[in-house]
Motif scaffolding. Structure first.
Motif, PDB file in Angstrom:
ATOM      1  N   THR A 188     -54.867  47.181  29.541  1.00  0.00           N
ATOM      2  CA  THR A 188     -55.471  46.228  28.606  1.00  0.00           C
ATOM      3  C   THR A 188     -54.779  46.330  27.248  1.00  0.00           C
ATOM      4  O   THR A 188     -55.270  47.011  26.352  1.00  0.00           O
ATOM      5  N   PRO A 189     -53.637  45.667  27.082  1.00  0.00           N
ATOM      6  CA  PRO A 189     -52.891  45.743  25.816  1.00  0.00           C
ATOM      7  C   PRO A 189     -53.655  45.145  24.644  1.00  0.00           C
ATOM      8  O   PRO A 189     -54.482  44.243  24.843  1.00  0.00           O
ATOM      9  N   PRO A 190     -53.390  45.647  23.416  1.00  0.00           N
ATOM     10  CA  PRO A 190     -52.477  46.747  23.116  1.00  0.00           C
ATOM     11  C   PRO A 190     -53.097  48.086  23.493  1.00  0.00           C
ATOM     12  O   PRO A 190     -54.280  48.313  23.207  1.00  0.00           O
ATOM     13  N   THR A 191     -52.287  48.950  24.105  1.00  0.00           N
ATOM     14  CA  THR A 191     -52.836  50.193  24.624  1.00  0.00           C
ATOM     15  C   THR A 191     -51.772  51.269  24.678  1.00  0.00           C
ATOM     16  O   THR A 191     -50.611  51.042  24.302  1.00  0.00           O
TER      17      THR A 191
ATOM     18  N   LYS B  68     -51.804  42.898  33.476  1.00  0.00           N
ATOM     19  CA  LYS B  68     -52.378  43.029  32.140  1.00  0.00           C
ATOM     20  C   LYS B  68     -53.543  42.077  31.934  1.00  0.00           C
ATOM     21  O   LYS B  68     -53.513  40.933  32.395  1.00  0.00           O
TER      22      LYS B  68
ATOM     23  N   ASN C 167     -55.289  41.346  28.369  1.00  0.00           N
ATOM     24  CA  ASN C 167     -55.287  41.716  26.953  1.00  0.00           C
ATOM     25  C   ASN C 167     -56.693  41.929  26.417  1.00  0.00           C
ATOM     26  O   ASN C 167     -57.644  41.243  26.821  1.00  0.00           O
TER      27      ASN C 167
ATOM     28  N   LEU D 183     -58.091  39.533  20.870  1.00  0.00           N
ATOM     29  CA  LEU D 183     -57.126  39.612  19.768  1.00  0.00           C
ATOM     30  C   LEU D 183     -57.724  39.060  18.475  1.00  0.00           C
ATOM     31  O   LEU D 183     -57.087  38.304  17.744  1.00  0.00           O
TER      32      LEU D 183
ATOM     33  N   PHE E  14     -60.556  44.160  19.162  1.00  0.00           N
ATOM     34  CA  PHE E  14     -59.930  44.772  20.333  1.00  0.00           C
ATOM     35  C   PHE E  14     -60.960  45.285  21.341  1.00  0.00           C
ATOM     36  O   PHE E  14     -61.016  46.481  21.650  1.00  0.00           O
TER      37      PHE E  14
ATOM     38  N   THR F 272     -55.322  50.793  18.725  1.00  0.00           N
ATOM     39  CA  THR F 272     -56.339  49.950  18.106  1.00  0.00           C
ATOM     40  C   THR F 272     -57.378  50.732  17.311  1.00  0.00           C
ATOM     41  O   THR F 272     -57.950  50.204  16.359  1.00  0.00           O
TER      42      THR F 272
ATOM     43  N   GLU G 190     -46.541  45.499  19.196  1.00  0.00           N
ATOM     44  CA  GLU G 190     -47.668  45.449  20.133  1.00  0.00           C
ATOM     45  C   GLU G 190     -48.426  44.141  19.937  1.00  0.00           C
ATOM     46  O   GLU G 190     -48.609  43.671  18.805  1.00  0.00           O
ATOM     47  N   ILE G 191     -48.891  43.562  21.033  1.00  0.00           N
ATOM     48  CA  ILE G 191     -49.624  42.302  20.945  1.00  0.00           C
ATOM     49  C   ILE G 191     -50.863  42.478  20.072  1.00  0.00           C
ATOM     50  O   ILE G 191     -51.589  43.468  20.162  1.00  0.00           O
TER      51      ILE G 191
END
Length: 387
Positions: free
Chosen positions: A117-120, A137, A139, A142, A146, A175, A357-358
């Protein structure tokens, strides 16, 4: 409600199911004249007055360490209020070995997949590549908070039935956001998911009192849950390299069967056990209190530094994720990277650039240091952003 469709034997790799773990005579007999393991009975090749010899005194480091570490596991179970005991634990050389062990036990190379689960934390993807496992992924939201997008996780699981592990990082890195317990329970009980949910709690001790904390005690109710913790962060023992998996006895059994027989060094075990004694825990809680106060001081100071943007996340960790703005007031990777490199190369202050990072455009991640170190952070950022 616990997962009702979980069958561990259906997701463990077939070769691990068939594995006969390495055994030695020391598993059954650990006292007496020990001539079973081809150790050096004459002792370590150390100057007896050296710091190394003195610090390892009484450990018999010429002997292999305890392969089971029941004493250490019992202390950790007491600390985390785990019903059960050593049977609920796997110990690794840092959390990275715990992560890698999950891949080795559950994921068939070239066939299976995991979900992140980005950002991670980047090691999930690194371990996936090392083990030839696909990565899917979903996410995080955003919006600067987070949190989990459970609907997207459900879509990914439905689209990719070969997902064996879902990695959730709470509090997250980079995060700093603790995930809501309600959302994690939804993931643990997804009706169409038959794999493992691994919750990485490396930073869990920095969550403010009164907020939702560790999920470690959930392992008695969720047989598909693995909670990963470490002694590197709140305990201040990064150099001893000790990671912990708290899970069901069934999962722990397969992880322990797969590991190298003597993976936890005697010195590591000794230091960790000392940290889990009452005096060590008193120091732990005192340090956490100071770090949380210093984190709050940084957050307050950042409000008055022109050129800093939002502090992202919910600030549940021992670091702060903050935006660097350009002259137009927008998050800027260019400016953030220049400040990061200039502070490190010219001013002797090393933080972490996280702008790639996203959801983290223009961001640097700053660890909470001592009061004196945090004063340096405030001063350097003020100088950098005034130019």
């Amino acid at each position: 409600m616990a997962a009702t469709n979980f069958d561990i034997k259906s997701i463990v790799r077939p070769n691990i199911l068939a594995l006969k773990p390495y055994r030695c005579a020391r598993d059954d007999y650990s006292t007496g004249v020990l001539l079973d393991a081809n150790e050096n009975a004459y002792g370590p090749a150390l100057n007896p007055t050296s710091e190394a010899a003195v610090s390892s005194s009484g450990l018999d480091i010429n002997r292999y360490p305890d392969p089971h570490q029941h004493d250490l596991k019992n202390l950790f179970a007491k600390f985390r209020s785990i019903q059960g005991g050593p049977e609920n634990f796997f110990l690794g050389v840092g959390s990275d070995e715990v992560i890698d062990m999950l891949f080795r036990v559950f994921c068939v190379p070239g066939k299976d997949a995991v979900l992140i689960t980005p950002p991670t934390y980047g090691m999930y993807s690194v371990c996936a590549q090392i083990n030839d496992v696909q990565v899917h992924k979903a996410n995080l939201t955003l919006d600067g908070q987070f949190q989990l997008n459970v609907e997207e996780i459900e879509k990914q699981v439905a689209a990719h039935p070969n997902i064996k592990i879902i990695f959730l990082c709470s509090p997250g890195n980079p995060t700093g956001s603790a995930l809501s317990h309600e959302s994690m329970k939804r993931v643990l009980t997804m009706p169409n998911y038959k794999g493992i949910v691994a919750v990485d709690e490396a930073y869990v001790d920095f969550i403010d009192a009164g907020k939702e904390g560790s999920t470690a005690t959930w392992v008695k109710d969720y047989p598909n849950l693995v909670v990963m913790q470490t002694m590197s962060k709140s305990f201040g023992l990064a150099g001893v390299r000790l990671g912990v998996a708290i899970t069901s006895p069934d999962i722990a059994l397969y992880m322990n069967a797969t590991k190298a027989p003597y993976n936890i060094a005697s010195t590591t075990s000794r230091v960790a056990q000392e940290a889990l004694q009452p005096k060590g825990l008193e120091i732990l809680h005192n340090h956490i209190s100071i770090m949380v106060q210093e984190r709050d001081r940084l957050l307050e100071a950042f409000k008055s530094i022109s050129g800093l943007g939002r502090v992202l996340g919910t600030n549940d960790s021992n670091f702060v994720l903050v935006e660097i703005l350009d002259k137009e007031g927008k998050p800027s990777n260019d400016r953030a990277f220049k400040i990061y490199t200039d502070m490190a190369s010219r001013q002797g202050l090393v933080v972490r650039f996280r702008g790639t990072e996203i959801g983290c455009e223009g961001c640097v991640r700053i660890t909470v240091g001592t009061p004196e170190e945090n004063d340096v952070v405030i001063r350097r950022l003020t100088e950098q952003l005034s130019s």
